[in-house]
Design a protein around this motif. Structure first.
Motif, PDB file in Angstrom:
ATOM      1  N   ASN A   1      61.928  -4.487  52.575  1.00  0.00           N
ATOM      2  CA  ASN A   1      60.703  -3.911  53.167  1.00  0.00           C
ATOM      3  C   ASN A   1      60.252  -4.689  54.401  1.00  0.00           C
ATOM      4  O   ASN A   1      59.788  -4.103  55.383  1.00  0.00           O
ATOM      5  N   ARG A   2      60.404  -6.033  54.345  1.00  0.00           N
ATOM      6  CA  ARG A   2      60.011  -6.846  55.496  1.00  0.00           C
ATOM      7  C   ARG A   2      60.892  -6.513  56.704  1.00  0.00           C
ATOM      8  O   ARG A   2      60.404  -6.360  57.829  1.00  0.00           O
TER       9      ARG A   2
ATOM     10  N   GLU B   1      59.917  -3.239  58.090  1.00  0.00           N
ATOM     11  CA  GLU B   1      58.681  -3.326  58.884  1.00  0.00           C
ATOM     12  C   GLU B   1      58.969  -3.895  60.273  1.00  0.00           C
ATOM     13  O   GLU B   1      58.441  -3.402  61.278  1.00  0.00           O
ATOM     14  N   TYR B   2      59.807  -4.937  60.342  1.00  0.00           N
ATOM     15  CA  TYR B   2      60.170  -5.498  61.636  1.00  0.00           C
ATOM     16  C   TYR B   2      60.835  -4.437  62.513  1.00  0.00           C
ATOM     17  O   TYR B   2      60.535  -4.316  63.709  1.00  0.00           O
TER      18      TYR B   2
ATOM     19  N   TYR C   1      60.499  -1.222  62.280  1.00  0.00           N
ATOM     20  CA  TYR C   1      59.511  -0.207  62.641  1.00  0.00           C
ATOM     21  C   TYR C   1      58.665  -0.656  63.832  1.00  0.00           C
ATOM     22  O   TYR C   1      58.376   0.128  64.736  1.00  0.00           O
ATOM     23  N   ARG C   2      58.276  -1.949  63.836  1.00  0.00           N
ATOM     24  CA  ARG C   2      57.447  -2.446  64.934  1.00  0.00           C
ATOM     25  C   ARG C   2      58.190  -2.386  66.268  1.00  0.00           C
ATOM     26  O   ARG C   2      57.625  -2.002  67.295  1.00  0.00           O
TER      27      ARG C   2
END
Length: 311
Positions: free
Chosen positions: A20-21, A24-25, A27-28
């Motif tokens: 998930n981390r 998220e990276y 996605y950013r």
């Protein structure tokens, strides 16, 4: 020595958390690619966001100052143009006075000259009532009311035209703390225009009216005496036009300087806010590879289960 017991549940939770981390990276970075902005919310970089907001505030303020300058320059240029027409009226009236002062013209010609001066008087009233953007230029702060009206009171110094404006200034803010008066009030321009020789003032309208009367009555001496007054009146308008021209030039230089400032602010803000697309694409590919690797590793870690052991 105590040993920590690692369970399959702990392994699974740790793998999912890392996946998930990484997602998220990725996605950013993807968001940065799609928006073209390095920061899209305060949490991305509070310091940069604060600086960007300050730049945006300055740019917006400068945009308003630019509009104020454009409006001020438009008002000034319209005023100078109107006074240019008023100067033409006076110069034509002076020419007629020269014709009528030679003492050889017949009565009919003098009457014709007087009639033309009357037309010039009407033209001067129209010039004095010039408007810009629905606002009258020479009414002082009274911009919605016609500043000059013809009257019939022969005892009035301004005969045959009365001034209904005031002597106030219209001020435009063109920079922080910098205010520029852009108007010339009609009393100064048209009413207090010529020294009448007795310590008073003679309006441009009275000057034209007196000339018309002198021509029609054949008073050559009065016609000749008016030539010096017309010279004063023309110089009076030329001085005001010169002041307006200086203000217009100042507005041009100020707008040019403000354009340069805006370019500098926008460039600096872009460096803070905008992404380097090539670098961002490379970062995205790296994040994507890390994410896919974490998925592959997670598949291997999460695969063993009780069913696998019972097979």
């Amino acid at each position: 020595m105590n040993q920590v017991r690692i369970t399959n549940r702990m392994l699974g939770q740790n793998v999912i958390r890392n996946i998930n981390r990484n997602l998220e990276y990725m996605y950013r970075v993807q968001e940065q690619m799609s928006t073209g902005k390095r920061v899209n919310r305060p949490s991305d970089d509070p310091i940069v966001v604060a600086r960007v907001l300050a730049f945006k505030t300055s740019i917006a303020a400068n945009d308003q100052y630019k509009k104020n300058m454009e409006d001020a320059k438009g008002w000034i240029d319209a005023s100078e143009s109107a006074l240019g027409m008023a100067t033409d009226v006076l110069q034509r009236a002076r020419e007629l006075a020269v014709y009528g002062a030679n003492g050889t013209m017949p009565e009919e010609s003098m009457q014709a000259l007087g009639e033309e001066v009357e037309q010039l008087l009407d033209e001067m009233v129209q010039v004095a009532n010039t408007s810009y953007g629905g606002r009258y230029l020479f009414g002082g702060t009274v911009t919605t009311k016609v500043p000059f009206n013809k009257i019939s009171d022969t005892n009035n110094l301004q005969y045959p035209v009365a001034y209904q404006g005031d002597t106030g200034s219209l001020n435009w803010e063109i920079a922080p703390g910098v205010v520029l008066p852009v108007n010339e009030n009609g009393r100064k321009v048209f009413v207090e225009a010529v020294d009448d020789g007795s310590g008073g003032n003679l309006s441009l309208f009275k000057l034209l009216s007196d000339l018309s009367g002198a021509l029609k009555s054949g008073d050559y001496g009065q016609v000749e005496a008016s030539l010096g007054k017309f010279d004063q009146a023309i110089d009076h308008l030329l001085n005001i036009r010169a002041a307006l021209g200086a203000k217009s030039n100042r507005m041009e230089m100020a707008m040019s300087r403000l354009d340069d400032t805006q370019i500098g602010l926008t460039t600096t803000m872009s460096k803070l806010e905008d992404v380097d697309l090539a670098e961002t694409v490379m970062n995205y590919k790296n994040r994507e590879n890390v994410y896919l690797a974490s998925l592959a590793t997670g598949a291997m870690v999460l695969q063993p289960s009780l069913i696998d052991y019972l097979r």
